[in-house]
Design a protein around this motif. Structure first.
Motif, PDB file in Angstrom:
ATOM      1  N   ARG A   7       0.830  -1.206   0.000  1.00 21.80           N
ATOM      2  CA  ARG A   7       0.000   0.000   0.000  1.00 21.80           C
ATOM      3  C   ARG A   7       0.863   1.253   0.000  1.00 21.80           C
ATOM      4  O   ARG A   7       0.544   2.231  -0.647  1.00 21.80           O
ATOM      5  CB  ARG A   7      -0.960  -0.029   1.211  1.00 21.80           C
ATOM      6  CG  ARG A   7      -1.796   1.217   1.383  1.00 21.80           C
ATOM      7  CD  ARG A   7      -2.664   1.463   0.139  1.00 21.80           C
ATOM      8  NE  ARG A   7      -3.275   2.768   0.174  1.00 21.80           N
ATOM      9  CZ  ARG A   7      -2.810   3.840  -0.460  1.00 21.80           C
ATOM     10  NH1 ARG A   7      -1.705   3.789  -1.163  1.00 21.80           N
ATOM     11  NH2 ARG A   7      -3.447   4.989  -0.397  1.00 21.80           N
ATOM     12  N   VAL A  10       2.310   2.060  -3.707  1.00 19.19           N
ATOM     13  CA  VAL A  10       1.421   2.159  -4.870  1.00 19.19           C
ATOM     14  C   VAL A  10       0.660   3.479  -4.828  1.00 19.19           C
ATOM     15  O   VAL A  10       0.174   3.899  -3.781  1.00 19.19           O
ATOM     16  CB  VAL A  10       0.412   0.980  -4.890  1.00 19.19           C
ATOM     17  CG1 VAL A  10      -0.567   1.116  -6.037  1.00 19.19           C
ATOM     18  CG2 VAL A  10       1.148  -0.338  -4.989  1.00 19.19           C
ATOM     19  N   HIS A  11       0.562   4.100  -6.011  1.00 17.50           N
ATOM     20  CA  HIS A  11      -0.142   5.373  -6.119  1.00 17.50           C
ATOM     21  C   HIS A  11      -1.030   5.370  -7.359  1.00 17.50           C
ATOM     22  O   HIS A  11      -0.692   4.738  -8.370  1.00 17.50           O
ATOM     23  CB  HIS A  11       0.853   6.530  -6.225  1.00 17.50           C
ATOM     24  CG  HIS A  11       1.802   6.567  -5.078  1.00 17.50           C
ATOM     25  ND1 HIS A  11       2.991   5.882  -5.091  1.00 17.50           N
ATOM     26  CD2 HIS A  11       1.724   7.186  -3.869  1.00 17.50           C
ATOM     27  CE1 HIS A  11       3.613   6.082  -3.940  1.00 17.50           C
ATOM     28  NE2 HIS A  11       2.868   6.866  -3.183  1.00 17.50           N
ATOM     29  N   VAL A  12      -2.141   6.084  -7.280  1.00 17.66           N
ATOM     30  CA  VAL A  12      -2.998   6.246  -8.456  1.00 17.66           C
ATOM     31  C   VAL A  12      -2.154   6.879  -9.558  1.00 17.66           C
ATOM     32  O   VAL A  12      -1.402   7.819  -9.318  1.00 17.66           O
ATOM     33  CB  VAL A  12      -4.236   7.113  -8.125  1.00 17.66           C
ATOM     34  CG1 VAL A  12      -4.993   7.488  -9.384  1.00 17.66           C
ATOM     35  CG2 VAL A  12      -5.153   6.392  -7.144  1.00 17.66           C
ATOM     36  N   VAL A 109      -2.732   2.024 -12.403  1.00 14.95           N
ATOM     37  CA  VAL A 109      -3.536   2.049 -11.185  1.00 14.95           C
ATOM     38  C   VAL A 109      -4.521   3.213 -11.281  1.00 14.95           C
ATOM     39  O   VAL A 109      -4.127   4.352 -11.545  1.00 14.95           O
ATOM     40  CB  VAL A 109      -2.634   2.212  -9.942  1.00 14.95           C
ATOM     41  CG1 VAL A 109      -3.471   2.375  -8.674  1.00 14.95           C
ATOM     42  CG2 VAL A 109      -1.687   1.026  -9.816  1.00 14.95           C
ATOM     43  N   GLU A 111      -7.412   3.294  -8.914  1.00 13.64           N
ATOM     44  CA  GLU A 111      -8.092   3.490  -7.629  1.00 13.64           C
ATOM     45  C   GLU A 111      -7.400   2.641  -6.562  1.00 13.64           C
ATOM     46  O   GLU A 111      -6.940   1.534  -6.843  1.00 13.64           O
ATOM     47  CB  GLU A 111      -9.558   3.076  -7.742  1.00 13.64           C
ATOM     48  CG  GLU A 111     -10.385   3.334  -6.514  1.00 13.64           C
ATOM     49  CD  GLU A 111     -11.849   2.945  -6.713  1.00 13.64           C
ATOM     50  OE1 GLU A 111     -12.532   2.781  -5.680  1.00 13.64           O
ATOM     51  OE2 GLU A 111     -12.298   2.793  -7.865  1.00 13.64           O
ATOM     52  N   ILE A 112      -7.350   3.185  -5.359  1.00 14.78           N
ATOM     53  CA  ILE A 112      -6.810   2.450  -4.212  1.00 14.78           C
ATOM     54  C   ILE A 112      -7.789   2.644  -3.052  1.00 14.78           C
ATOM     55  O   ILE A 112      -8.151   3.769  -2.722  1.00 14.78           O
ATOM     56  CB  ILE A 112      -5.423   2.972  -3.793  1.00 14.78           C
ATOM     57  CG1 ILE A 112      -4.447   2.900  -4.965  1.00 14.78           C
ATOM     58  CG2 ILE A 112      -4.899   2.198  -2.586  1.00 14.78           C
ATOM     59  CD1 ILE A 112      -3.153   3.649  -4.740  1.00 14.78           C
ATOM     60  N   ASP A 115      -6.459  -2.032   1.075  1.00 12.13           N
ATOM     61  CA  ASP A 115      -5.466  -2.890   0.422  1.00 12.13           C
ATOM     62  C   ASP A 115      -5.926  -3.381  -0.955  1.00 12.13           C
ATOM     63  O   ASP A 115      -5.300  -4.250  -1.549  1.00 12.13           O
ATOM     64  CB  ASP A 115      -5.094  -4.073   1.312  1.00 12.13           C
ATOM     65  CG  ASP A 115      -6.247  -5.036   1.549  1.00 12.13           C
ATOM     66  OD1 ASP A 115      -7.410  -4.613   1.392  1.00 12.13           O
ATOM     67  OD2 ASP A 115      -5.978  -6.199   1.893  1.00 12.13           O
ATOM     68  N   VAL A 117      -6.513  -2.593  -4.927  1.00 12.56           N
ATOM     69  CA  VAL A 117      -6.038  -1.708  -5.985  1.00 12.56           C
ATOM     70  C   VAL A 117      -6.745  -2.079  -7.278  1.00 12.56           C
ATOM     71  O   VAL A 117      -6.795  -3.255  -7.658  1.00 12.56           O
ATOM     72  CB  VAL A 117      -4.514  -1.841  -6.166  1.00 12.56           C
ATOM     73  CG1 VAL A 117      -4.029  -1.023  -7.357  1.00 12.56           C
ATOM     74  CG2 VAL A 117      -3.790  -1.405  -4.908  1.00 12.56           C
ATOM     75  N   THR A 118      -7.286  -1.072  -7.960  1.00  8.69           N
ATOM     76  CA  THR A 118      -7.929  -1.271  -9.254  1.00  8.69           C
ATOM     77  C   THR A 118      -6.967  -0.851 -10.342  1.00  8.69           C
ATOM     78  O   THR A 118      -6.378   0.231 -10.289  1.00  8.69           O
ATOM     79  CB  THR A 118      -9.223  -0.433  -9.354  1.00  8.69           C
ATOM     80  OG1 THR A 118     -10.093  -0.813  -8.283  1.00  8.69           O
ATOM     81  CG2 THR A 118      -9.921  -0.655 -10.681  1.00  8.69           C
ATOM     82  N   VAL A 119      -6.805  -1.739 -11.321  1.00 16.96           N
ATOM     83  CA  VAL A 119      -5.926  -1.481 -12.458  1.00 16.96           C
ATOM     84  C   VAL A 119      -6.756  -1.526 -13.728  1.00 16.96           C
ATOM     85  O   VAL A 119      -7.451  -2.511 -13.994  1.00 16.96           O
ATOM     86  CB  VAL A 119      -4.783  -2.523 -12.536  1.00 16.96           C
ATOM     87  CG1 VAL A 119      -3.927  -2.294 -13.776  1.00 16.96           C
ATOM     88  CG2 VAL A 119      -3.932  -2.489 -11.273  1.00 16.96           C
ATOM     89  N   LEU A 140      -3.411  -6.196  -2.245  1.00 15.84           N
ATOM     90  CA  LEU A 140      -1.973  -6.092  -2.040  1.00 15.84           C
ATOM     91  C   LEU A 140      -1.517  -6.921  -0.864  1.00 15.84           C
ATOM     92  O   LEU A 140      -2.307  -7.251   0.013  1.00 15.84           O
ATOM     93  CB  LEU A 140      -1.584  -4.620  -1.796  1.00 15.84           C
ATOM     94  CG  LEU A 140      -1.820  -3.670  -2.955  1.00 15.84           C
ATOM     95  CD1 LEU A 140      -1.444  -2.259  -2.531  1.00 15.84           C
ATOM     96  CD2 LEU A 140      -1.023  -4.078  -4.174  1.00 15.84           C
TER      97      LEU A 140
END
Length: 142
Positions: A7, A10-12, A109, A111-112, A115, A117-119, A140
């Protein structure tokens, strides 16, 4: 081997490493055997063209499954996939030669949430998008 994302890492907007995937006619036959999907348009050029297709085409589910590699390689474990959706918009035409056909898959990425994450992915064959709105949600590592 790369470290799986967390987490904190990871960034949008993060872009995943692109993946190129090849399909040959032999791959289509192997997939048909493994899946039980023996529709003739996936291995017989005469039948495929007689129903209006340009040639033999890859199975939609094979294309979808293979495309998920851009995310499963990034997250490090296909078991972390929570959901995956897309629409089949164009076929992947696989010629009867040694090269076959290749798809280019990218992802970012979008959306977060905690834990999860949408890709959003993009899957392209021969300059055209073949999967509409392919989206994978992964959990994640903690």
């Amino acid at each position: 081997m790369t470290t799986p994302p967390t987490r904190a890492s990871v960034h949008v907007g993060d872009e995943l490493a692109p993946v190129t995937i090849q399909f040959t006619r032999a791959d289509l036959i192997r997939y048909a055997g493994a899946s039980g999907a023996f529709n003739v348009i996936h291995w017989n050029e005469r039948v495929a063209t007689s129903v209006g297709l340009p040639n033999v085409i890859a199975h939609g589910m094979l294309t979808m499954g293979a495309a998920s590699r851009v995310v499963t390689e990034w997250v490090g474990d296909p078991g972390r996939v929570v959901s995956y959706s897309c629409r089949f918009t164009r076929p992947v035409v696989v010629p009867d030669d040694d090269a076959g056909a290749s798809i280019e898959v990218t992802g970012a990425v979008t959306e977060i949430e905690e834990d999860l994450v949408t890709v959003a992915m993009k899957v392209v064959f021969d300059g055209s998008t073949v999967l509409g709105k392919p989206t994978i949600v992964v959990r994640l590592s903690t």
